[in-house]
Design a protein around this motif. Structure first.
Motif, PDB file in Angstrom:
ATOM      1  N   SER A 118       3.008  -4.880  -7.870  1.00 35.34           N
ATOM      2  CA  SER A 118       3.228  -6.282  -7.662  1.00 35.34           C
ATOM      3  C   SER A 118       4.191  -6.699  -8.527  1.00 35.34           C
ATOM      4  N   LEU A 119       4.229  -6.302  -9.767  1.00 39.14           N
ATOM      5  CA  LEU A 119       5.310  -6.779 -10.813  1.00 39.14           C
ATOM      6  C   LEU A 119       6.735  -6.483 -10.246  1.00 39.14           C
ATOM      7  N   GLY A 120       6.915  -5.385  -9.661  1.00 40.02           N
ATOM      8  CA  GLY A 120       8.101  -4.813  -9.250  1.00 40.02           C
ATOM      9  C   GLY A 120       8.812  -5.779  -7.943  1.00 40.02           C
ATOM     10  N   LEU A 121       7.630  -6.068  -7.184  1.00 37.88           N
ATOM     11  CA  LEU A 121       7.986  -6.747  -6.099  1.00 37.88           C
ATOM     12  C   LEU A 121       8.295  -8.185  -6.246  1.00 37.88           C
ATOM     13  N   LEU A 122       7.753  -8.773  -7.408  1.00 39.75           N
ATOM     14  CA  LEU A 122       7.797 -10.325  -7.794  1.00 39.75           C
ATOM     15  C   LEU A 122       9.231 -10.310  -8.718  1.00 39.75           C
ATOM     16  N   SER A 123       9.496  -9.016  -9.172  1.00 41.83           N
ATOM     17  CA  SER A 123      10.929  -9.161 -10.025  1.00 41.83           C
ATOM     18  C   SER A 123      12.065  -9.662  -9.423  1.00 41.83           C
ATOM     19  N   LYS A 124      12.988 -10.614 -10.104  1.00 36.46           N
ATOM     20  CA  LYS A 124      14.056 -10.974  -9.570  1.00 36.46           C
ATOM     21  C   LYS A 124      15.126  -9.822 -10.174  1.00 36.46           C
ATOM     22  N   ALA A 184      -1.367  -0.605  -8.596  1.00 39.72           N
ATOM     23  CA  ALA A 184      -1.477  -2.213  -8.034  1.00 39.72           C
ATOM     24  C   ALA A 184      -0.571  -2.951  -8.831  1.00 39.72           C
ATOM     25  N   PHE A 185      -1.101  -3.268 -10.294  1.00 39.04           N
ATOM     26  CA  PHE A 185      -0.274  -3.898 -11.016  1.00 39.04           C
ATOM     27  C   PHE A 185       1.160  -3.620 -10.978  1.00 39.04           C
ATOM     28  N   ASN A 186       1.716  -2.272 -11.190  1.00 38.59           N
ATOM     29  CA  ASN A 186       3.170  -2.181 -11.092  1.00 38.59           C
ATOM     30  C   ASN A 186       3.868  -2.269  -9.928  1.00 38.59           C
ATOM     31  N   HIS A 244       6.749  -0.387 -20.414  1.00 43.21           N
ATOM     32  CA  HIS A 244       6.325   0.638 -21.292  1.00 43.21           C
ATOM     33  C   HIS A 244       6.378   2.021 -20.449  1.00 43.21           C
ATOM     34  N   TYR A 245       6.032   3.074 -20.868  1.00 44.08           N
ATOM     35  CA  TYR A 245       6.065   4.534 -20.111  1.00 44.08           C
ATOM     36  C   TYR A 245       5.154   4.705 -18.874  1.00 44.08           C
ATOM     37  N   ARG A 246       4.426   3.438 -18.680  1.00 43.62           N
ATOM     38  CA  ARG A 246       3.585   3.680 -17.281  1.00 43.62           C
ATOM     39  C   ARG A 246       3.976   2.875 -16.342  1.00 43.62           C
ATOM     40  N   SER A 247       5.163   2.662 -16.316  1.00 40.80           N
ATOM     41  CA  SER A 247       5.645   1.734 -15.396  1.00 40.80           C
ATOM     42  C   SER A 247       6.633   2.335 -14.192  1.00 40.80           C
ATOM     43  N   SER A 248       6.449   3.519 -13.873  1.00 47.44           N
ATOM     44  CA  SER A 248       6.997   3.960 -12.688  1.00 47.44           C
ATOM     45  C   SER A 248       7.009   3.394 -11.535  1.00 47.44           C
ATOM     46  N   GLY A 249       5.571   2.809 -11.094  1.00 48.63           N
ATOM     47  CA  GLY A 249       5.473   2.108  -9.782  1.00 48.63           C
ATOM     48  C   GLY A 249       6.207   0.734  -9.856  1.00 48.63           C
ATOM     49  N   THR A 250       6.660  -0.043 -11.021  1.00 48.68           N
ATOM     50  CA  THR A 250       7.464  -1.106 -10.916  1.00 48.68           C
ATOM     51  C   THR A 250       8.864  -0.824 -10.579  1.00 48.68           C
ATOM     52  N   LEU A 251       9.378   0.370 -11.068  1.00 49.76           N
ATOM     53  CA  LEU A 251      10.873   0.782 -10.834  1.00 49.76           C
ATOM     54  C   LEU A 251      10.718   1.070  -9.207  1.00 49.76           C
ATOM     55  N   HIS A 300       0.682  -1.135  -0.174  1.00 52.99           N
ATOM     56  CA  HIS A 300      -0.197   0.066   0.068  1.00 52.99           C
ATOM     57  C   HIS A 300       0.926   1.257   0.095  1.00 52.99           C
ATOM     58  N   ASP A 301       1.891   1.271   0.758  1.00 50.15           N
ATOM     59  CA  ASP A 301       2.598   2.557   0.926  1.00 50.15           C
ATOM     60  C   ASP A 301       3.481   2.715  -0.687  1.00 50.15           C
ATOM     61  N   LEU A 302       3.852   1.367  -1.055  1.00 45.78           N
ATOM     62  CA  LEU A 302       4.355   1.655  -2.537  1.00 45.78           C
ATOM     63  C   LEU A 302       3.585   2.154  -3.402  1.00 45.78           C
ATOM     64  N   MET A 303       2.324   1.841  -3.460  1.00 47.20           N
ATOM     65  CA  MET A 303       1.164   2.359  -4.488  1.00 47.20           C
ATOM     66  C   MET A 303       0.830   3.735  -4.202  1.00 47.20           C
ATOM     67  N   VAL A 304       0.870   4.116  -2.787  1.00 41.48           N
ATOM     68  CA  VAL A 304       0.657   5.630  -2.704  1.00 41.48           C
ATOM     69  C   VAL A 304       1.806   6.381  -3.139  1.00 41.48           C
ATOM     70  N   GLU A 305       2.855   5.895  -2.995  1.00 40.90           N
ATOM     71  CA  GLU A 305       4.136   6.405  -3.596  1.00 40.90           C
ATOM     72  C   GLU A 305       4.084   6.897  -4.683  1.00 40.90           C
ATOM     73  N   GLY A 306       3.623   5.749  -5.515  1.00 39.13           N
ATOM     74  CA  GLY A 306       3.683   5.915  -6.958  1.00 39.13           C
ATOM     75  C   GLY A 306       2.636   6.690  -7.427  1.00 39.13           C
ATOM     76  N   ARG A 307       1.538   6.961  -6.685  1.00 43.98           N
ATOM     77  CA  ARG A 307       0.652   8.184  -7.209  1.00 43.98           C
ATOM     78  C   ARG A 307       1.119   9.280  -7.038  1.00 43.98           C
ATOM     79  N   VAL A 308       1.767   9.579  -5.784  1.00 44.67           N
ATOM     80  CA  VAL A 308       2.381  10.709  -5.464  1.00 44.67           C
ATOM     81  C   VAL A 308       3.338  11.203  -6.412  1.00 44.67           C
ATOM     82  N   LEU A 309       4.003  10.375  -6.795  1.00 45.89           N
ATOM     83  CA  LEU A 309       5.022  10.663  -7.835  1.00 45.89           C
ATOM     84  C   LEU A 309       4.536  11.121  -8.946  1.00 45.89           C
TER      85      LEU A 309
END
Length: 202
Positions: A91-97, A87-89, A110-117, A54-63
């Motif tokens: 989850s993908l970032g946390l699951l990535s090795k 939510a998707f971004n 793609h260019y909507r992936s800041s939450g993944t990073l 949840h914290d990461l999702m909020v951080e992504g939206r604020v960014l």
């Protein structure tokens, strides 16, 4: 004036129940065809993990909202991002090795992936640097649009503006990973997620 037909409604209900039962039967792992990959048992997420997500999702939206304000205020020439896809971004970032090389996951985003990073550990201020096109932008040295990330150390392939270009890139890394599998004499243990980007329903 139309008349109801109880017998027909009853038959339709029975058909719907039968179809639902058949679908449930087909979706049970023990009923999958031979060779079908089976997911391992997954434990529920803990409260601490959910709060972290949840914290990461909020951080992504604020960014994203900060980047929008920068563009509107003349602090950047261009903005494109992914508010609403946190939510998707995340989850993908946390699951990535995360890592470099065939032992790690390759990400074709793609260019909507800041939450993944962000979920992978990126500093949000780096996105602000890219928005300002500063030389300290670690993704492109200030030479690319905001949201167009690239990080060799994390196997994040360069993001391009036209979506679906990443499919052609992903084929190459998938082939390389397959060749590096233990069965092929190599150590490879990475996966190759390819984010298709937004879907246009028109």
């Amino acid at each position: 004036m139309s008349q109801s037909h109880p017998e027909q409604s009853h038959a339709e209900q029975n058909h719907a129940e039968q179809s639902h039962a058949e679908q449930n039967h087909a979706e049970k792992p023990e009923n999958f065809p031979p060779g079908y990959p089976r997911a391992a048992h997954v434990e529920p997420l803990s409260g601490e993990q959910l709060l972290h997500m949840h914290d990461l999702m909020v951080e992504g939206r604020v960014l994203e909202e900060r980047l929008i304000r920068m563009q509107r205020g003349g602090e950047g020439y261009f903005w494109i991002g992914g508010p609403g896809e946190e939510a998707f971004n995340t989850s993908l970032g946390l699951l990535s090795k995360r890592g470099e090389g065939l032992d790690h996951d390759y990400l074709h985003l793609h260019y909507r992936s800041s939450g993944t990073l962000l979920a992978m550990g990126a500093d949000p201020i780096d996105a602000l640097r890219q928005m300002r096109n500063t030389v300290t932008d670690p993704y492109s040295g200030g030479r690319n649009f905001v949201g167009h990330y690239s990080r060799r150390a994390w196997n994040v392939a360069p993001i391009t503006s036209p979506i679906e270009i990443q499919y052609a890139q992903a084929i190459g890394t998938a082939i390389a990973q397959k060749r590096a599998r233990p069965s092929q004499g190599g150590p490879g243990d990475g996966i190759n997620p390819c984010d298709p980007g937004p879907v246009n329903s028109d």
